[in-house]
Design an enzyme around this catalytic site. Structure first.
Site, PDB file in Angstrom:
ATOM      1  N   HIS A  49      26.478 123.806  98.917  1.00 16.40           N
ATOM      2  CA  HIS A  49      26.585 123.571  98.254  1.00 16.40           C
ATOM      3  C   HIS A  49      25.379 122.352  97.615  1.00 16.40           C
ATOM      4  CE1 HIS A  49      27.636 120.981  94.139  1.00 16.40           C
ATOM      5  NE2 HIS A  49      27.792 120.466  95.611  1.00 16.40           N
ATOM      6  N   HIS A  73      25.101 113.761  98.578  1.00 13.82           N
ATOM      7  CA  HIS A  73      26.625 113.240  97.693  1.00 13.82           C
ATOM      8  C   HIS A  73      27.671 113.286  98.118  1.00 13.82           C
ATOM      9  CE1 HIS A  73      25.953 117.524  95.871  1.00 13.82           C
ATOM     10  NE2 HIS A  73      27.439 117.087  95.439  1.00 13.82           N
ATOM     11  N   GLU A  77      33.245 111.689  99.250  1.00 18.64           N
ATOM     12  CA  GLU A  77      34.616 111.716  98.699  1.00 18.64           C
ATOM     13  C   GLU A  77      35.426 112.594  99.813  1.00 18.64           C
ATOM     14  OE1 GLU A  77      34.777 109.994  96.026  1.00 18.64           O
ATOM     15  OE2 GLU A  77      36.668 111.216  95.817  1.00 18.64           O
ATOM     16  N   ASP A  78      34.122 113.457  99.732  1.00 20.10           N
ATOM     17  CA  ASP A  78      35.124 114.382 100.683  1.00 20.10           C
ATOM     18  C   ASP A  78      35.143 114.902 102.419  1.00 20.10           C
ATOM     19  OD1 ASP A  78      35.171 115.173  97.944  1.00 20.10           O
ATOM     20  OD2 ASP A  78      33.409 116.721  98.289  1.00 20.10           O
ATOM     21  N   ASP A 139      23.758 118.587  90.870  1.00 23.88           N
ATOM     22  CA  ASP A 139      25.110 118.710  91.376  1.00 23.88           C
ATOM     23  C   ASP A 139      26.200 119.944  89.858  1.00 23.88           C
ATOM     24  OD1 ASP A 139      28.098 118.152  93.305  1.00 23.88           O
ATOM     25  OD2 ASP A 139      28.215 117.199  91.337  1.00 23.88           O
ATOM     26  N   ASP A 260      11.508 129.863  66.305  1.00 23.35           N
ATOM     27  CA  ASP A 260      11.041 129.881  67.637  1.00 23.35           C
ATOM     28  C   ASP A 260      11.796 129.768  68.863  1.00 23.35           C
ATOM     29  OD1 ASP A 260      13.577 128.414  67.345  1.00 23.35           O
ATOM     30  OD2 ASP A 260      12.616 126.592  67.784  1.00 23.35           O
TER      31      ASP A 260
HETATM   32 MN    MN Z   1      29.015 118.017  94.792  1.00 26.04          MN
END
Ligand code: MN
Length: 491
Positions: A49, A73, A77-78, A139, A260
């Site tokens: 990811h 990124h 956090e993880d 993301d 359009d």
């Molecule tokens: Mn992410």
């Protein structure tokens, strides 16, 4: 190594030949090891990811720190790897982008009624580093592309949040391509029936019209070249599904009113040739009244520039042309992100000037967004000035004046929490109660239920009138209680 890694390297090399790929490799290894054992809901290794996120950023030809931040990124956090490690290994720049992404993620979406609150989180990110927003969009696009693996309720929530918040913000930042992608990916989960209808209409209509458009383009190109306009590129662009859906609703689902659906996008080297091209096309085919729009001399509020016209082409069929320079095209596709475009000709030497343009742009967009908010809730324009936005552990945003402290925060949540507050954690670390807070801080108040009440010393540092009033009220009350206690007949 994994194919995502190879793909990323190929994508970077295509626009940045002498890039320091050792840093990219180092980032990949760190992310790979840190996310080891973690899987996405789809079952694939988690690291795929962030790698796809980085590939998307590289496809936008962005500068390397942004791409590297894309790889990293989700690390702070993880995983166990901290922001400090990222700072040490990859520098301040990468770390600050990653930090911004992490902060945006701390605020949770809590439904439509919290729209304004959720808009604020973008201010937090923008104040820290607007590049974080671009990483956050990339993301989100990857998360939307892999939504099938999630339970329906979650699919709906994420898609709705993307439609209501991410897409409008991308649009305000002039990032047309990302906005369109986010909307189209969300559309099918939020309005599945409408999505199917629109998709079918487009497929039928496109099948019927695509050959015709090709002929129109051939004739136009020949005529433009004959008249001395050089055509950098000319492509037929199919309208994004969600914006078509919105337009169809306006016109009672009558597709013939949509001019359009397929627009011809014409890119010519400079502004003079934009106007020449417009004249040549009008000479070739009669323009439709009221459909000539000069967004070059009068750009849209988000900075969009182009000439638009709709003409009756062969057989009286209606075709829209959008004429622009390569610079306008880049700005229209990438908006604010175009400022961080890597290019061989202006590397580090021009950075300060580019940076300045950024800040001006940001100030403009900020003002624009505040105006937008004003429409929603008639918030005063100065509302966001000298305010900071601090986040509760549950993900709500509390706004406070600059230099507000954990005590101000505690009283902003509830009087009892203020009165019983005995300590605080800021971003997970124990912090003194008089520490000035910053936008994006996640603040947790530790309460002591045996605590009698607030300390009068707090009056020396609190910033909000609410905290001051509550502390004084408590002090007065306790003095009168004390007097009552020692002088039983005093009332
Ligand atoms: Mn992410």
């Amino acid at each position: 190594m994994a194919s995502e890694y190879d793909q990323l390297i190929t994508t970077i090399k295509a626009y940045h030949k002498d890039a320091d790929l050792s840093l990219v490799e180092k980032a990949y290894k760190l992310a790979h090891d840190a996310h080891k054992g973690q899987r996405r809901m789809s079952g694939e290794p988690y690291v795929n990811h962030p790698m796809r996120t980085a590939i998307r950023l590289a496809e936008m030809e962005l500068q390397l720190p942004i791409v590297i931040a894309g790889i990293l990124h989700d690390v702070p956090e993880d995983t166990d790897v901290t922001l400090e490690t990222i700072k040490k290994e990859f520098g301040e720049d990468v770390a600050s982008i990653v930090e911004g992404v992490t902060k945006v993620g701390k605020v949770k979406y809590r439904g439509v009624s919290r729209y304004v609150e959720n808009m604020r989180r973008f201010f937090i990110a923008m104040a820290a580093d607007a590049r974080s927003l671009i990483v956050k969009f990339a993301d989100r696009i990857d998360n939307l592309s892999t939504l099938e693996a999630l339970p329906p309720k979650k699919q709906y929530r994420i898609a709705l949040e993307s439609l209501e918040i991410f897409a409008p913000v991308a649009s305000r930042l002039g990032m047309g391509e990302m906005k369109g992608t986010i909307e189209d990916l969300s559309f099918r989960y939020v309005y599945p029936n409408d999505y199917e209808t629109v998709k079918q209409i487009v497929q039928q209509r496109y099948a019927a019209k695509s050959e015709y458009i090709n002929t129109v383009m051939e004739i136009a190109e020949k005529e433009l070249k004959r008249s001395g306009v050089s055509v950098d590129s000319m492509v037929g662009r199919l309208k994004h599904l969600y914006s078509l859906h919105r337009k169809l609703k306006k016109y009672d689902n009558n597709i013939t009113k949509i001019y359009d659906l397929i627009a011809v996008r014409l890119i010519v080297p400079d502004i003079a040739q934009c106007y020449s091209a417009l004249g040549i096309l009008h000479n070739l085919w009669k323009p439709l009244k009221g459909r000539i729009k000069d967004y070059i001399s009068q750009p849209k509020p988000n900075g969009y520039q182009s000439l638009h016209t709709t003409v009756f082409a062969m057989g009286g069929e209606i075709v829209e042309f959008q004429i622009r320079t390569p610079e306008m095209h880049e700005a229209a596709e990438y908006g604010l992100a175009a400022h961080w475009h890597y290019s061989e000709s202006n590397k580090t030497s021009k950075l300060p000037e580019r940076h300045k343009r950024w800040i001006d742009e940001l100030a403009r967009v900020h003002k624009e967004m505040v105006k937008g908010l004003k429409d929603i809730e008639s918030i005063k324009l100065d509302f966001f000035q000298s305010r900071i936005f601090v986040i509760t552990p549950k993900g709500d945003v509390i706004d406070l004046p600059e230099d507000a402290t954990p005590v101000d925060f505690a009283y902003a949540i509830h009087t009892d929490i203020g009165n019983k507050c005995s300590g605080s954690r800021v971003n997970g670390e124990l912090t003194r109660l008089d520490t000035p807070l910053k936008s994006g801080d996640v603040v947790e108040i530790i309460t002591d239920k045996n605590r009698k009440g607030p300390s009068p010393d707090w009056l020396n540092f609190v910033k909000t009138s609410m905290a001051k009033t509550r502390i004084r009220t408590y002090a007065k009350k306790s003095i009168s209680d004390w007097i009552k206690g020692v002088l039983p007949g005093s009332n």
